[in-house]
Motif scaffolding. Structure first.
Motif, PDB file in Angstrom:
ATOM      1  N   LEU A 158     -73.909 -19.833  55.089  1.00 43.25           N
ATOM      2  CA  LEU A 158     -72.716 -19.048  54.607  1.00 43.25           C
ATOM      3  C   LEU A 158     -71.936 -19.447  56.196  1.00 43.25           C
ATOM      4  O   LEU A 158     -70.687 -19.834  55.681  1.00 43.25           O
ATOM      5  CB  LEU A 158     -72.866 -17.637  55.013  1.00 43.25           C
ATOM      6  CG  LEU A 158     -71.637 -17.122  54.218  1.00 43.25           C
ATOM      7  CD1 LEU A 158     -70.924 -17.251  53.340  1.00 43.25           C
ATOM      8  CD2 LEU A 158     -72.567 -16.079  54.635  1.00 43.25           C
ATOM      9  N   LEU A 159     -72.879 -19.027  56.824  1.00 42.73           N
ATOM     10  CA  LEU A 159     -71.373 -19.589  58.603  1.00 42.73           C
ATOM     11  C   LEU A 159     -71.295 -20.852  58.638  1.00 42.73           C
ATOM     12  O   LEU A 159     -72.519 -22.138  58.606  1.00 42.73           O
ATOM     13  CB  LEU A 159     -72.203 -19.217  60.247  1.00 42.73           C
ATOM     14  CG  LEU A 159     -72.205 -17.157  59.937  1.00 42.73           C
ATOM     15  CD1 LEU A 159     -73.115 -16.775  61.083  1.00 42.73           C
ATOM     16  CD2 LEU A 159     -70.928 -16.953  59.008  1.00 42.73           C
TER      17      LEU A 159
ATOM     18  N   PHE B 212     -61.511 -18.967  66.322  1.00 40.34           N
ATOM     19  CA  PHE B 212     -61.990 -18.262  64.694  1.00 40.34           C
ATOM     20  C   PHE B 212     -61.651 -18.295  63.030  1.00 40.34           C
ATOM     21  O   PHE B 212     -60.900 -18.822  63.151  1.00 40.34           O
ATOM     22  CB  PHE B 212     -62.073 -16.993  65.595  1.00 40.34           C
ATOM     23  CG  PHE B 212     -61.067 -16.279  65.901  1.00 40.34           C
ATOM     24  CD1 PHE B 212     -59.662 -15.274  64.657  1.00 40.34           C
ATOM     25  CD2 PHE B 212     -59.781 -16.286  67.167  1.00 40.34           C
ATOM     26  CE1 PHE B 212     -59.299 -15.060  64.816  1.00 40.34           C
ATOM     27  CE2 PHE B 212     -58.359 -15.561  67.043  1.00 40.34           C
ATOM     28  CZ  PHE B 212     -58.702 -14.966  65.486  1.00 40.34           C
ATOM     29  N   SER B 213     -62.820 -17.676  62.723  1.00 39.81           N
ATOM     30  CA  SER B 213     -62.051 -17.438  61.494  1.00 39.81           C
ATOM     31  C   SER B 213     -62.647 -16.109  60.543  1.00 39.81           C
ATOM     32  O   SER B 213     -63.569 -15.311  61.180  1.00 39.81           O
ATOM     33  CB  SER B 213     -62.879 -18.793  60.125  1.00 39.81           C
ATOM     34  OG  SER B 213     -64.231 -18.874  60.480  1.00 39.81           O
ATOM     35  N   ASP B 214     -61.852 -15.589  59.368  1.00 40.78           N
ATOM     36  CA  ASP B 214     -62.890 -14.356  58.847  1.00 40.78           C
ATOM     37  C   ASP B 214     -62.862 -15.123  57.430  1.00 40.78           C
ATOM     38  O   ASP B 214     -62.170 -15.853  56.829  1.00 40.78           O
ATOM     39  CB  ASP B 214     -61.271 -13.612  58.914  1.00 40.78           C
ATOM     40  CG  ASP B 214     -60.398 -13.099  59.597  1.00 40.78           C
ATOM     41  OD1 ASP B 214     -61.169 -12.783  60.907  1.00 40.78           O
ATOM     42  OD2 ASP B 214     -59.247 -12.477  59.846  1.00 40.78           O
ATOM     43  N   ILE B 215     -64.059 -14.328  57.080  1.00 40.29           N
ATOM     44  CA  ILE B 215     -64.503 -14.912  56.330  1.00 40.29           C
ATOM     45  C   ILE B 215     -64.874 -13.330  54.545  1.00 40.29           C
ATOM     46  O   ILE B 215     -65.282 -12.276  55.197  1.00 40.29           O
ATOM     47  CB  ILE B 215     -66.006 -15.005  55.900  1.00 40.29           C
ATOM     48  CG1 ILE B 215     -66.064 -16.436  56.903  1.00 40.29           C
ATOM     49  CG2 ILE B 215     -67.314 -15.733  54.987  1.00 40.29           C
ATOM     50  CD1 ILE B 215     -67.649 -17.300  57.217  1.00 40.29           C
ATOM     51  N   TYR B 216     -64.440 -13.730  53.984  1.00 39.05           N
ATOM     52  CA  TYR B 216     -64.299 -12.131  52.522  1.00 39.05           C
ATOM     53  C   TYR B 216     -65.487 -12.916  51.772  1.00 39.05           C
ATOM     54  O   TYR B 216     -64.945 -14.010  50.914  1.00 39.05           O
ATOM     55  CB  TYR B 216     -62.799 -12.322  52.703  1.00 39.05           C
ATOM     56  CG  TYR B 216     -62.324 -11.292  53.444  1.00 39.05           C
ATOM     57  CD1 TYR B 216     -62.122  -9.578  54.143  1.00 39.05           C
ATOM     58  CD2 TYR B 216     -61.435 -12.164  54.371  1.00 39.05           C
ATOM     59  CE1 TYR B 216     -61.408  -9.416  55.443  1.00 39.05           C
ATOM     60  CE2 TYR B 216     -60.173 -11.705  55.045  1.00 39.05           C
ATOM     61  CZ  TYR B 216     -60.517 -10.606  56.065  1.00 39.05           C
ATOM     62  OH  TYR B 216     -59.919  -9.815  56.641  1.00 39.05           O
ATOM     63  N   LEU B 217     -65.915 -12.010  51.037  1.00 37.21           N
ATOM     64  CA  LEU B 217     -66.610 -11.865  50.132  1.00 37.21           C
ATOM     65  C   LEU B 217     -66.759 -11.590  49.257  1.00 37.21           C
ATOM     66  O   LEU B 217     -66.430 -10.336  49.583  1.00 37.21           O
ATOM     67  CB  LEU B 217     -68.123 -12.258  50.247  1.00 37.21           C
ATOM     68  CG  LEU B 217     -68.230 -13.438  51.107  1.00 37.21           C
ATOM     69  CD1 LEU B 217     -70.072 -13.222  51.223  1.00 37.21           C
ATOM     70  CD2 LEU B 217     -68.497 -14.712  50.590  1.00 37.21           C
ATOM     71  N   ASN B 218     -66.194 -11.300  47.715  1.00 40.15           N
ATOM     72  CA  ASN B 218     -66.352 -10.484  46.971  1.00 40.15           C
ATOM     73  C   ASN B 218     -66.789 -10.979  45.543  1.00 40.15           C
ATOM     74  O   ASN B 218     -67.411 -12.226  45.581  1.00 40.15           O
ATOM     75  CB  ASN B 218     -64.888  -9.568  47.071  1.00 40.15           C
ATOM     76  CG  ASN B 218     -63.847 -10.295  46.179  1.00 40.15           C
ATOM     77  OD1 ASN B 218     -63.181 -10.960  46.413  1.00 40.15           O
ATOM     78  ND2 ASN B 218     -64.065 -10.511  45.078  1.00 40.15           N
TER      79      ASN B 218
ATOM     80  N   GLU C 230     -63.766 -15.893  50.649  1.00 37.33           N
ATOM     81  CA  GLU C 230     -62.103 -16.822  50.527  1.00 37.33           C
ATOM     82  C   GLU C 230     -62.148 -16.471  52.681  1.00 37.33           C
ATOM     83  O   GLU C 230     -63.081 -16.223  53.078  1.00 37.33           O
ATOM     84  CB  GLU C 230     -60.663 -15.156  51.101  1.00 37.33           C
ATOM     85  CG  GLU C 230     -60.976 -15.169  49.744  1.00 37.33           C
ATOM     86  CD  GLU C 230     -60.036 -13.776  48.896  1.00 37.33           C
ATOM     87  OE1 GLU C 230     -58.909 -13.664  49.482  1.00 37.33           O
ATOM     88  OE2 GLU C 230     -60.998 -13.089  49.118  1.00 37.33           O
TER      89      GLU C 230
ATOM     90  N   ILE D 197     -60.530 -17.484  56.249  1.00 41.13           N
ATOM     91  CA  ILE D 197     -59.202 -17.560  56.682  1.00 41.13           C
ATOM     92  C   ILE D 197     -58.962 -18.130  58.528  1.00 41.13           C
ATOM     93  O   ILE D 197     -60.281 -17.598  58.460  1.00 41.13           O
ATOM     94  CB  ILE D 197     -58.033 -16.267  57.194  1.00 41.13           C
ATOM     95  CG1 ILE D 197     -57.782 -15.464  55.843  1.00 41.13           C
ATOM     96  CG2 ILE D 197     -56.691 -16.742  58.051  1.00 41.13           C
ATOM     97  CD1 ILE D 197     -56.840 -14.463  55.554  1.00 41.13           C
ATOM     98  N   TYR D 198     -58.492 -19.783  58.719  1.00 35.82           N
ATOM     99  CA  TYR D 198     -58.995 -20.106  59.758  1.00 35.82           C
ATOM    100  C   TYR D 198     -57.550 -19.903  60.774  1.00 35.82           C
ATOM    101  O   TYR D 198     -56.614 -20.192  60.152  1.00 35.82           O
ATOM    102  CB  TYR D 198     -59.060 -21.717  59.552  1.00 35.82           C
ATOM    103  CG  TYR D 198     -60.394 -21.974  58.568  1.00 35.82           C
ATOM    104  CD1 TYR D 198     -61.366 -22.351  59.699  1.00 35.82           C
ATOM    105  CD2 TYR D 198     -60.274 -22.427  57.117  1.00 35.82           C
ATOM    106  CE1 TYR D 198     -62.618 -22.696  58.981  1.00 35.82           C
ATOM    107  CE2 TYR D 198     -61.114 -21.911  56.597  1.00 35.82           C
ATOM    108  CZ  TYR D 198     -62.561 -22.585  57.650  1.00 35.82           C
ATOM    109  OH  TYR D 198     -63.323 -22.814  56.526  1.00 35.82           O
TER     110      TYR D 198
ATOM    111  N   TYR E   1     -55.911 -21.434  54.311  1.00 36.79           N
ATOM    112  CA  TYR E   1     -56.606 -20.600  54.217  1.00 36.79           C
ATOM    113  C   TYR E   1     -56.657 -21.213  52.858  1.00 36.79           C
ATOM    114  O   TYR E   1     -57.068 -22.013  52.169  1.00 36.79           O
ATOM    115  CB  TYR E   1     -55.799 -19.544  53.762  1.00 36.79           C
ATOM    116  CG  TYR E   1     -56.352 -18.749  52.249  1.00 36.79           C
ATOM    117  CD1 TYR E   1     -56.944 -17.813  52.061  1.00 36.79           C
ATOM    118  CD2 TYR E   1     -55.276 -18.645  50.914  1.00 36.79           C
ATOM    119  CE1 TYR E   1     -57.097 -16.554  51.651  1.00 36.79           C
ATOM    120  CE2 TYR E   1     -55.636 -17.636  49.850  1.00 36.79           C
ATOM    121  CZ  TYR E   1     -56.138 -16.801  50.276  1.00 36.79           C
ATOM    122  OH  TYR E   1     -57.353 -16.396  49.059  1.00 36.79           O
TER     123      TYR E   1
END
Lengths: 238, 238
Positions: A77-78, A173-179, A203, A205-206, A216
């Motif tokens: 995933l990463l 860095f990045s934020d990863i969102y899962l839904n 999703e 966001i870098y 995005y």
């Protein structure tokens, strides 16, 4: 790339090519120092990086051991260095560009990128395949103030290299969102699934090293193909 | 807990309590050194830990900045120190023990724990709630050769503390697997959803520092509640 990063990649390749298994012991640090002809601190940095990425685990006073392969069919995933060097002819994973445009940012996109609504963004649509099956459809948005030019050739090759080497962007860095949700009619038709079947939305966001978001990505996964693994590092170090 | 871990937690609390936002600047290292009365290397270790956990980002030559809060309703996918210290009266997240037993390991469980089929394992069932909604049902299996005794009181309090402080286990790394499926009849009834509605399955295999797996958790999430965030650290350091 820094020397310790290079050594980490080399050691990872050694583990893969020799099909080392969970618990197999790696050479001691002194051996690695003389093999790679670097300082002890460089080797320790390389090992720490490999530990963080879930490739090895360190047992104090005992040595360095290989972590097991993940279950078949599960993808990391990463983001991993390895994914940058995919060979499209032999890799089970590849992607196709299916569209590219300049559009005004809808509220969701504007929010992710910290822009005003309707600001101009590049958008690129991809379809990703894994083992010849459709894995996901992805739409990526780039802040046009930061990435002023894109074309299909750049996108088809390595966008990351273009951003770093040509535009000189420093990617942070990045934020990863899962839904989860249910497929709508259009998505179901695309995947050859039924309306209301499960889907996973990922999703990302870098951000630049300055903290500014510049890219995005929103991807919708086929529920039978969405299998992710995360190799967590030491719980104790949290 | 080591001093730099303590400082990282203190600094995280400071950021939360003062509602600092993305891009807010933290004091310079020299100020932190004199405030916490520790060495520069301790502060740097604390900052590195916070960077890895996605709490801050460092801009070379410029300073230490706060990373933004995650979207509302999204929980951290990777375990966080904070989760150990949940106050059940004020926290939106809590769990209930709904069953406990000693059983023979089914093949799936035996494989995850590296045991023979039918080896004895403790199993505990939990229901997790978030904002008073059912978040997931979780079944956890413990290798009985390693964890020879468990009871409801231990489980209702902190199992982690029991494993570490009482049994003296050294908890190492974990593998996390995610996949999607449709709810079966029993699961749908439990969640008050329909047969075939989406669900997310999260499995975690916890290992000792020796590499031996000792705990396997399998959780099935309500699809409307399964919202995860991962704060990735620097892409450059991968």
């Amino acid at each position: 790339m820094l020397k310790y990063q290079y050594i980490a990649i080399e050691m990872e390749r050694y583990i893969t090519e020799n099909s080392l298994q969970q618990g197999d012991k790696l050479p001691i640090i002194e051996t690695l120092i003389s093999h790679y002809k670097v300082s002890k601190s460089t080797i320790i940095k390389a090992l720490k990086l490999m530990e963080d990425k879930g490739i090895v685990f360190l047992v104090r006073g005992s040595g360095i051991f290989v972590r097991g392969q993940s279950r078949q069919g599960y993808v990391n995933l990463l983001p991993s260095q390895k994914f940058e060097q995919v060979d499209h002819n032999t890799s089970p994973a590849w992607r196709k560009v299916v569209g590219m445009d300049i559009v005004g940012a809808l509220p969701e996109v504007a929010k992710a990128l910290g822009l005003e609504n309707c600001s101009k963004v590049y958008t690129v649509k991809f379809v990703h395949y894994l083992e010849k099956q459709v894995l996901c459809m992805e739409q990526v948005f780039y802040n046009k103030d930061i990435i002023s030019y894109l074309d299909k050739e750049i996108i088809s090759n390595s966008i990351n290299n273009y951003l770093k080497d040509v535009l000189g962007l420093k990617i942070g860095f990045s934020d990863i969102y899962l839904n989860l949700d249910k497929l709508n009619t259009e998505e179901a038709r695309f995947f050859g699934l039924k309306l209301g079947d499960p889907m996973l939305c990922k999703e990302i966001i870098y951000h630049l090293t300055s903290g500014q978001p510049f890219c995005y990505s929103k991807a919708i996964y086929h529920y039978k193909q969405a299998k992710f693994v995360i190799k967590g590092n030491s719980v104790n170090s949290l």
